[in-house]
Write a protein that holds these residues in place. Structure first.
Motif, PDB file in Angstrom:
ATOM      1  N   GLY A 106      99.852  31.077   9.134  1.00 23.21           N
ATOM      2  CA  GLY A 106     100.086  29.790   8.494  1.00 23.21           C
ATOM      3  C   GLY A 106      99.758  28.622   9.407  1.00 23.21           C
ATOM      4  N   LEU A 107     100.149  28.713  10.676  1.00 24.21           N
ATOM      5  CA  LEU A 107      99.856  27.645  11.630  1.00 24.21           C
ATOM      6  C   LEU A 107      98.352  27.451  11.794  1.00 24.21           C
ATOM      7  N   MET A 108      97.624  28.552  11.931  1.00 26.41           N
ATOM      8  CA  MET A 108      96.181  28.435  12.147  1.00 26.41           C
ATOM      9  C   MET A 108      95.459  28.010  10.881  1.00 26.41           C
ATOM     10  N   MET A 109      95.921  28.459   9.721  1.00 21.76           N
ATOM     11  CA  MET A 109      95.302  28.017   8.475  1.00 21.76           C
ATOM     12  C   MET A 109      95.530  26.523   8.251  1.00 21.76           C
ATOM     13  N   ASP A 110      96.722  26.047   8.599  1.00 21.82           N
ATOM     14  CA  ASP A 110      96.984  24.610   8.476  1.00 21.82           C
ATOM     15  C   ASP A 110      96.079  23.811   9.409  1.00 21.82           C
ATOM     16  N   ALA A 111      95.849  24.334  10.609  1.00 23.52           N
ATOM     17  CA  ALA A 111      94.957  23.648  11.544  1.00 23.52           C
ATOM     18  C   ALA A 111      93.521  23.645  11.030  1.00 23.52           C
ATOM     19  N   LEU A 112      93.071  24.763  10.476  1.00 25.43           N
ATOM     20  CA  LEU A 112      91.703  24.835   9.945  1.00 25.43           C
ATOM     21  C   LEU A 112      91.538  24.006   8.677  1.00 25.43           C
ATOM     22  N   ALA A 113      92.636  23.750   7.967  1.00 23.02           N
ATOM     23  CA  ALA A 113      92.538  22.943   6.752  1.00 23.02           C
ATOM     24  C   ALA A 113      92.134  21.510   7.052  1.00 23.02           C
ATOM     25  N   VAL A 114      92.467  21.018   8.247  1.00 25.33           N
ATOM     26  CA  VAL A 114      92.199  19.619   8.569  1.00 25.33           C
ATOM     27  C   VAL A 114      91.240  19.460   9.742  1.00 25.33           C
ATOM     28  N   VAL A 115      90.697  20.564  10.259  1.00 21.03           N
ATOM     29  CA  VAL A 115      89.808  20.446  11.410  1.00 21.03           C
ATOM     30  C   VAL A 115      88.550  19.675  11.020  1.00 21.03           C
ATOM     31  N   ASP A 116      88.062  18.850  11.924  1.00 15.59           N
ATOM     32  CA  ASP A 116      86.900  18.019  11.654  1.00 15.59           C
ATOM     33  C   ASP A 116      85.991  18.033  12.877  1.00 15.59           C
ATOM     34  N   HIS A 117      84.871  17.353  12.756  1.00 14.75           N
ATOM     35  CA  HIS A 117      83.927  17.307  13.866  1.00 14.75           C
ATOM     36  C   HIS A 117      84.555  16.590  15.062  1.00 14.75           C
ATOM     37  N   SER A 118      84.210  17.066  16.244  1.00  9.84           N
ATOM     38  CA  SER A 118      84.671  16.439  17.478  1.00  9.84           C
ATOM     39  C   SER A 118      83.539  15.651  18.117  1.00  9.84           C
ATOM     40  N   ASP A 119      83.901  14.828  19.075  1.00  6.41           N
ATOM     41  CA  ASP A 119      82.913  14.028  19.801  1.00  6.41           C
ATOM     42  C   ASP A 119      82.439  14.702  21.080  1.00  6.41           C
ATOM     43  N   GLU A 120      82.847  15.954  21.279  1.00  4.78           N
ATOM     44  CA  GLU A 120      82.460  16.665  22.493  1.00  4.78           C
ATOM     45  C   GLU A 120      80.955  16.912  22.521  1.00  4.78           C
ATOM     46  N   GLU A 121      80.415  16.920  23.731  1.00  5.35           N
ATOM     47  CA  GLU A 121      78.992  17.210  23.908  1.00  5.35           C
ATOM     48  C   GLU A 121      78.740  18.662  24.280  1.00  5.35           C
ATOM     49  N   GLY A 122      79.765  19.339  24.809  1.00  5.06           N
ATOM     50  CA  GLY A 122      79.574  20.711  25.271  1.00  5.06           C
ATOM     51  C   GLY A 122      80.791  21.574  25.037  1.00  5.06           C
ATOM     52  N   LEU A 123      80.722  22.793  25.581  1.00  5.73           N
ATOM     53  CA  LEU A 123      81.762  23.806  25.399  1.00  5.73           C
ATOM     54  C   LEU A 123      82.538  24.074  26.678  1.00  5.73           C
ATOM     55  N   SER A 124      82.446  23.170  27.649  1.00  3.06           N
ATOM     56  CA  SER A 124      83.076  23.421  28.945  1.00  3.06           C
ATOM     57  C   SER A 124      84.596  23.472  28.846  1.00  3.06           C
ATOM     58  N   ARG A 125      85.195  22.677  27.980  1.00  5.12           N
ATOM     59  CA  ARG A 125      86.657  22.687  27.859  1.00  5.12           C
ATOM     60  C   ARG A 125      87.150  24.021  27.307  1.00  5.12           C
ATOM     61  N   ALA A 126      86.434  24.580  26.376  1.00  2.00           N
ATOM     62  CA  ALA A 126      86.801  25.896  25.866  1.00  2.00           C
ATOM     63  C   ALA A 126      86.635  26.950  26.956  1.00  2.00           C
ATOM     64  N   TYR A 127      85.604  26.813  27.787  1.00  4.05           N
ATOM     65  CA  TYR A 127      85.387  27.754  28.886  1.00  4.05           C
ATOM     66  C   TYR A 127      86.550  27.719  29.877  1.00  4.05           C
ATOM     67  N   ASP A 128      87.077  26.527  30.122  1.00  3.08           N
ATOM     68  CA  ASP A 128      88.188  26.405  31.063  1.00  3.08           C
ATOM     69  C   ASP A 128      89.455  27.094  30.559  1.00  3.08           C
ATOM     70  N   VAL A 129      89.626  27.167  29.228  1.00  8.50           N
ATOM     71  CA  VAL A 129      90.820  27.809  28.676  1.00  8.50           C
ATOM     72  C   VAL A 129      90.779  29.314  28.896  1.00  8.50           C
ATOM     73  N   LEU A 130      89.584  29.894  28.863  1.00  7.10           N
ATOM     74  CA  LEU A 130      89.441  31.325  29.111  1.00  7.10           C
ATOM     75  C   LEU A 130      89.546  31.563  30.610  1.00  7.10           C
ATOM     76  N   ARG A 131      90.748  31.742  31.079  1.00  8.24           N
ATOM     77  CA  ARG A 131      91.010  31.715  32.509  1.00  8.24           C
ATOM     78  C   ARG A 131      90.629  32.993  33.226  1.00  8.24           C
ATOM     79  N   SER A 132      90.702  34.136  32.544  1.00  7.62           N
ATOM     80  CA  SER A 132      90.478  35.402  33.234  1.00  7.62           C
ATOM     81  C   SER A 132      89.751  36.357  32.315  1.00  7.62           C
ATOM     82  N   GLY A 133      89.547  37.563  32.770  1.00  8.10           N
ATOM     83  CA  GLY A 133      88.802  38.536  31.999  1.00  8.10           C
ATOM     84  C   GLY A 133      89.651  39.388  31.092  1.00  8.10           C
ATOM     85  N   ASN A 134      90.938  39.070  30.926  1.00  6.50           N
ATOM     86  CA  ASN A 134      91.796  39.877  30.066  1.00  6.50           C
ATOM     87  C   ASN A 134      92.085  39.174  28.750  1.00  6.50           C
TER      88      ASN A 134
END
Length: 453
Positions: free
Chosen positions: A326-354
């Motif tokens: 439910g939480l993720m569906m609610d987030a996807l219901a209102v998700v919109d385009h971002s002003d980001e130019e790249g994917l580096s912030r998402a890369y930083d969240v993936l901290r390790s190989g597990n």
């Protein structure tokens, strides 16, 4: 979801504002009667006709009396609204139930109900309720439907009072409203075995037990019916009572769904656009993995993680899967385009190989972002990418010279980095692509002589 409210139709006993409100409620019929009465009175005065004057006074007084009586009528009406369901996939219908109750000691006159709804949900519903007795109730319903995901307010409910002659109408509004959440379409997916994933309670559990030593055992007191083979003798000697090993808690496999929302990565808009397909695909994978017992996480290019609770941001272990979905569906219901130019912030969240299995829905890339995704593969147990060429999703597809070659180059780079990468043409079925990803992974595993990375 149910909300309730009440309105009182008590009018002011005097004052200019009350007079203006009553006169503003005159209908076309009431204004016509008033104008005809004034005109007849003027003609009677000019022509000296007393009979015509009486007719004119009758025509003019009738709408004024109706407006005054209606304005000072004291009604107490309670209303409630119930959505069924409160969260609905795009393209599906929801039903809205309205309930009106006369809580006063007097019967009502003619009531007209009107609920405010956004235009994307359909026309504004209107209902006419004839006389409601004291303590009586009436129930009506209407349907709403939207092809566009989002959160849409319903209400407030408006109550229009009318006199028996139709000379005057007054509007009263309830203060409460509801919100209808339209979530992305979810496509059922087949239960294939993708590279890098483990069964929800299988391999992860065995690895956890293999790494656990004798000192990691947390015993508990013996209970009637416990297997004697689980008795932990060292703890028994220490505590002076019979102690047994606790049931090992299985470690759930993890899955991260990465949704690329960069505005520069997509062209076009609407229910059939590439971005909406990516959102729907992310929702389908999230629901599918939760149903299979995985701990899941929704990640966007902005680095935002949903649900984002706890140190790792995954859901499905400490809370029910339905709540996490439910939480993720609610987030996807209102998700919109971002002003980001790249994917580096998402890369930083993936901290390790597990981080477990990584499933990415990507828009148009460039060389820099393809390199970031290649490094991102090293921080996951397995990786699957759906690459959309948004230009081909337009109603009039754009044929940019060299675009197909560049898209092929990005796919090649991802595959060389260990991704199972698939291009997504216009109108593609996620079900077929999901099966194709499994076939490609199986082929790579057979060629390398193992399970695959």
């Amino acid at each position: 979801m149910t909300t309730a409210g009440a309105v009182h139709t008590d009018g002011d006993t005097g004052g200019r504002s009350g007079v203006r409100t009553a006169l503003a409620g005159l209908t076309t019929r009431g204004r016509s009667f008033l104008a005809a009465g004034v005109a007849a009175a003027i003609c009677a005065y000019v022509l000296g006709q007393s009979d015509l004057l009486r007719v004119g006074l009758l025509l003019a007084v009738l709408p004024l009396v109706c407006a005054g009586v209606l304005y000072r009528t004291r009604y107490r009406v309670a209303g409630s609204r119930r959505l069924s369901p409160g969260r609905v996939p795009a393209g599906s219908e929801a039903r809205v139930h309205l309930r009106m109750e006369n809580v006063s000691r007097l019967p009502t006159g003619l009531l007209m109900l009107q609920d405010r709804v956004p235009y994307v949900l359909g026309p504004r519903p209107r209902f006419v309720l004839d006389r409601v007795e004291a303590g009586g109730r009436r129930e009506v319903s209407y349907r709403v439907r939207s092809d566009l995901r989002g959160r849409y307010p319903l209400g407030p409910l408006q109550l229009r009072l009318s006199d028996p002659f139709g000379m005057c109408e007054l509007t009263r509004s309830f203060s409460t409203y509801d919100t209808l959440t339209v979530i992305p379409r979810v496509e059922p997916l087949p239960p294939v075995r993708l590279s890098g994933e483990a069964k929800g309670h299988g391999d992860g559990r065995q690895r956890a037990l293999a790494l656990a030593g004798e000192d990691d055992v947390i015993p508990r007191g013996y209970r009637h019916g416990d297997d004697l083979r689980r008795v932990h003798w060292r703890s028994t000697a220490r505590y002076g009572e019979l102690m047994v090993r606790r049931e090992e808690q299985p470690q759930r496999a993890r899955c991260t769904v990465l949704l690329d929302t960069r505005a520069v990565a997509y062209a076009g808009a609407g229910p059939d656009s590439a971005f909406e397909w990516a959102v729907s695909g992310a929702a389908s994978v999230l629901v599918h993995m939760l149903e299979r017992g995985f701990s899941v996480r929704l990640l966007t290019d902005t680095g935002t993680s949903v649900p984002g609770e706890g140190s790792d941001g995954f859901a499905g272990v400490n809370q029910e899967s339905a709540d996490a979905a439910g939480l993720m569906m609610d987030a996807l219901a209102v998700v919109d385009h971002s002003d980001e130019e790249g994917l580096s912030r998402a890369y930083d969240v993936l901290r390790s190989g597990n981080e477990g299995l990584l499933v990415a829905f990507l828009g148009d890339l460039d060389e820099e972002q393809a390199a970031v995704l290649a490094r991102m593969r090293q921080r996951s147990g397995g990786a699957l990418a759906f690459l959309l060429d948004s230009g081909t999703w337009l109603r009039e597809p754009t044929d940019v010279p060299g675009a197909a070659d560049r898209r092929g180059e990005w796919l090649r780079m991802l595959r060389e980095a260990g991704w199972t990468a698939l291009g997504v043409p216009r109108g593609a079925s996620l079900d077929e692509l999901w099966r194709q990803a499994d076939r490609e992974r199986s082929g790579l595993a057979a060629a390398s002589g193992g399970e695959g990375p």
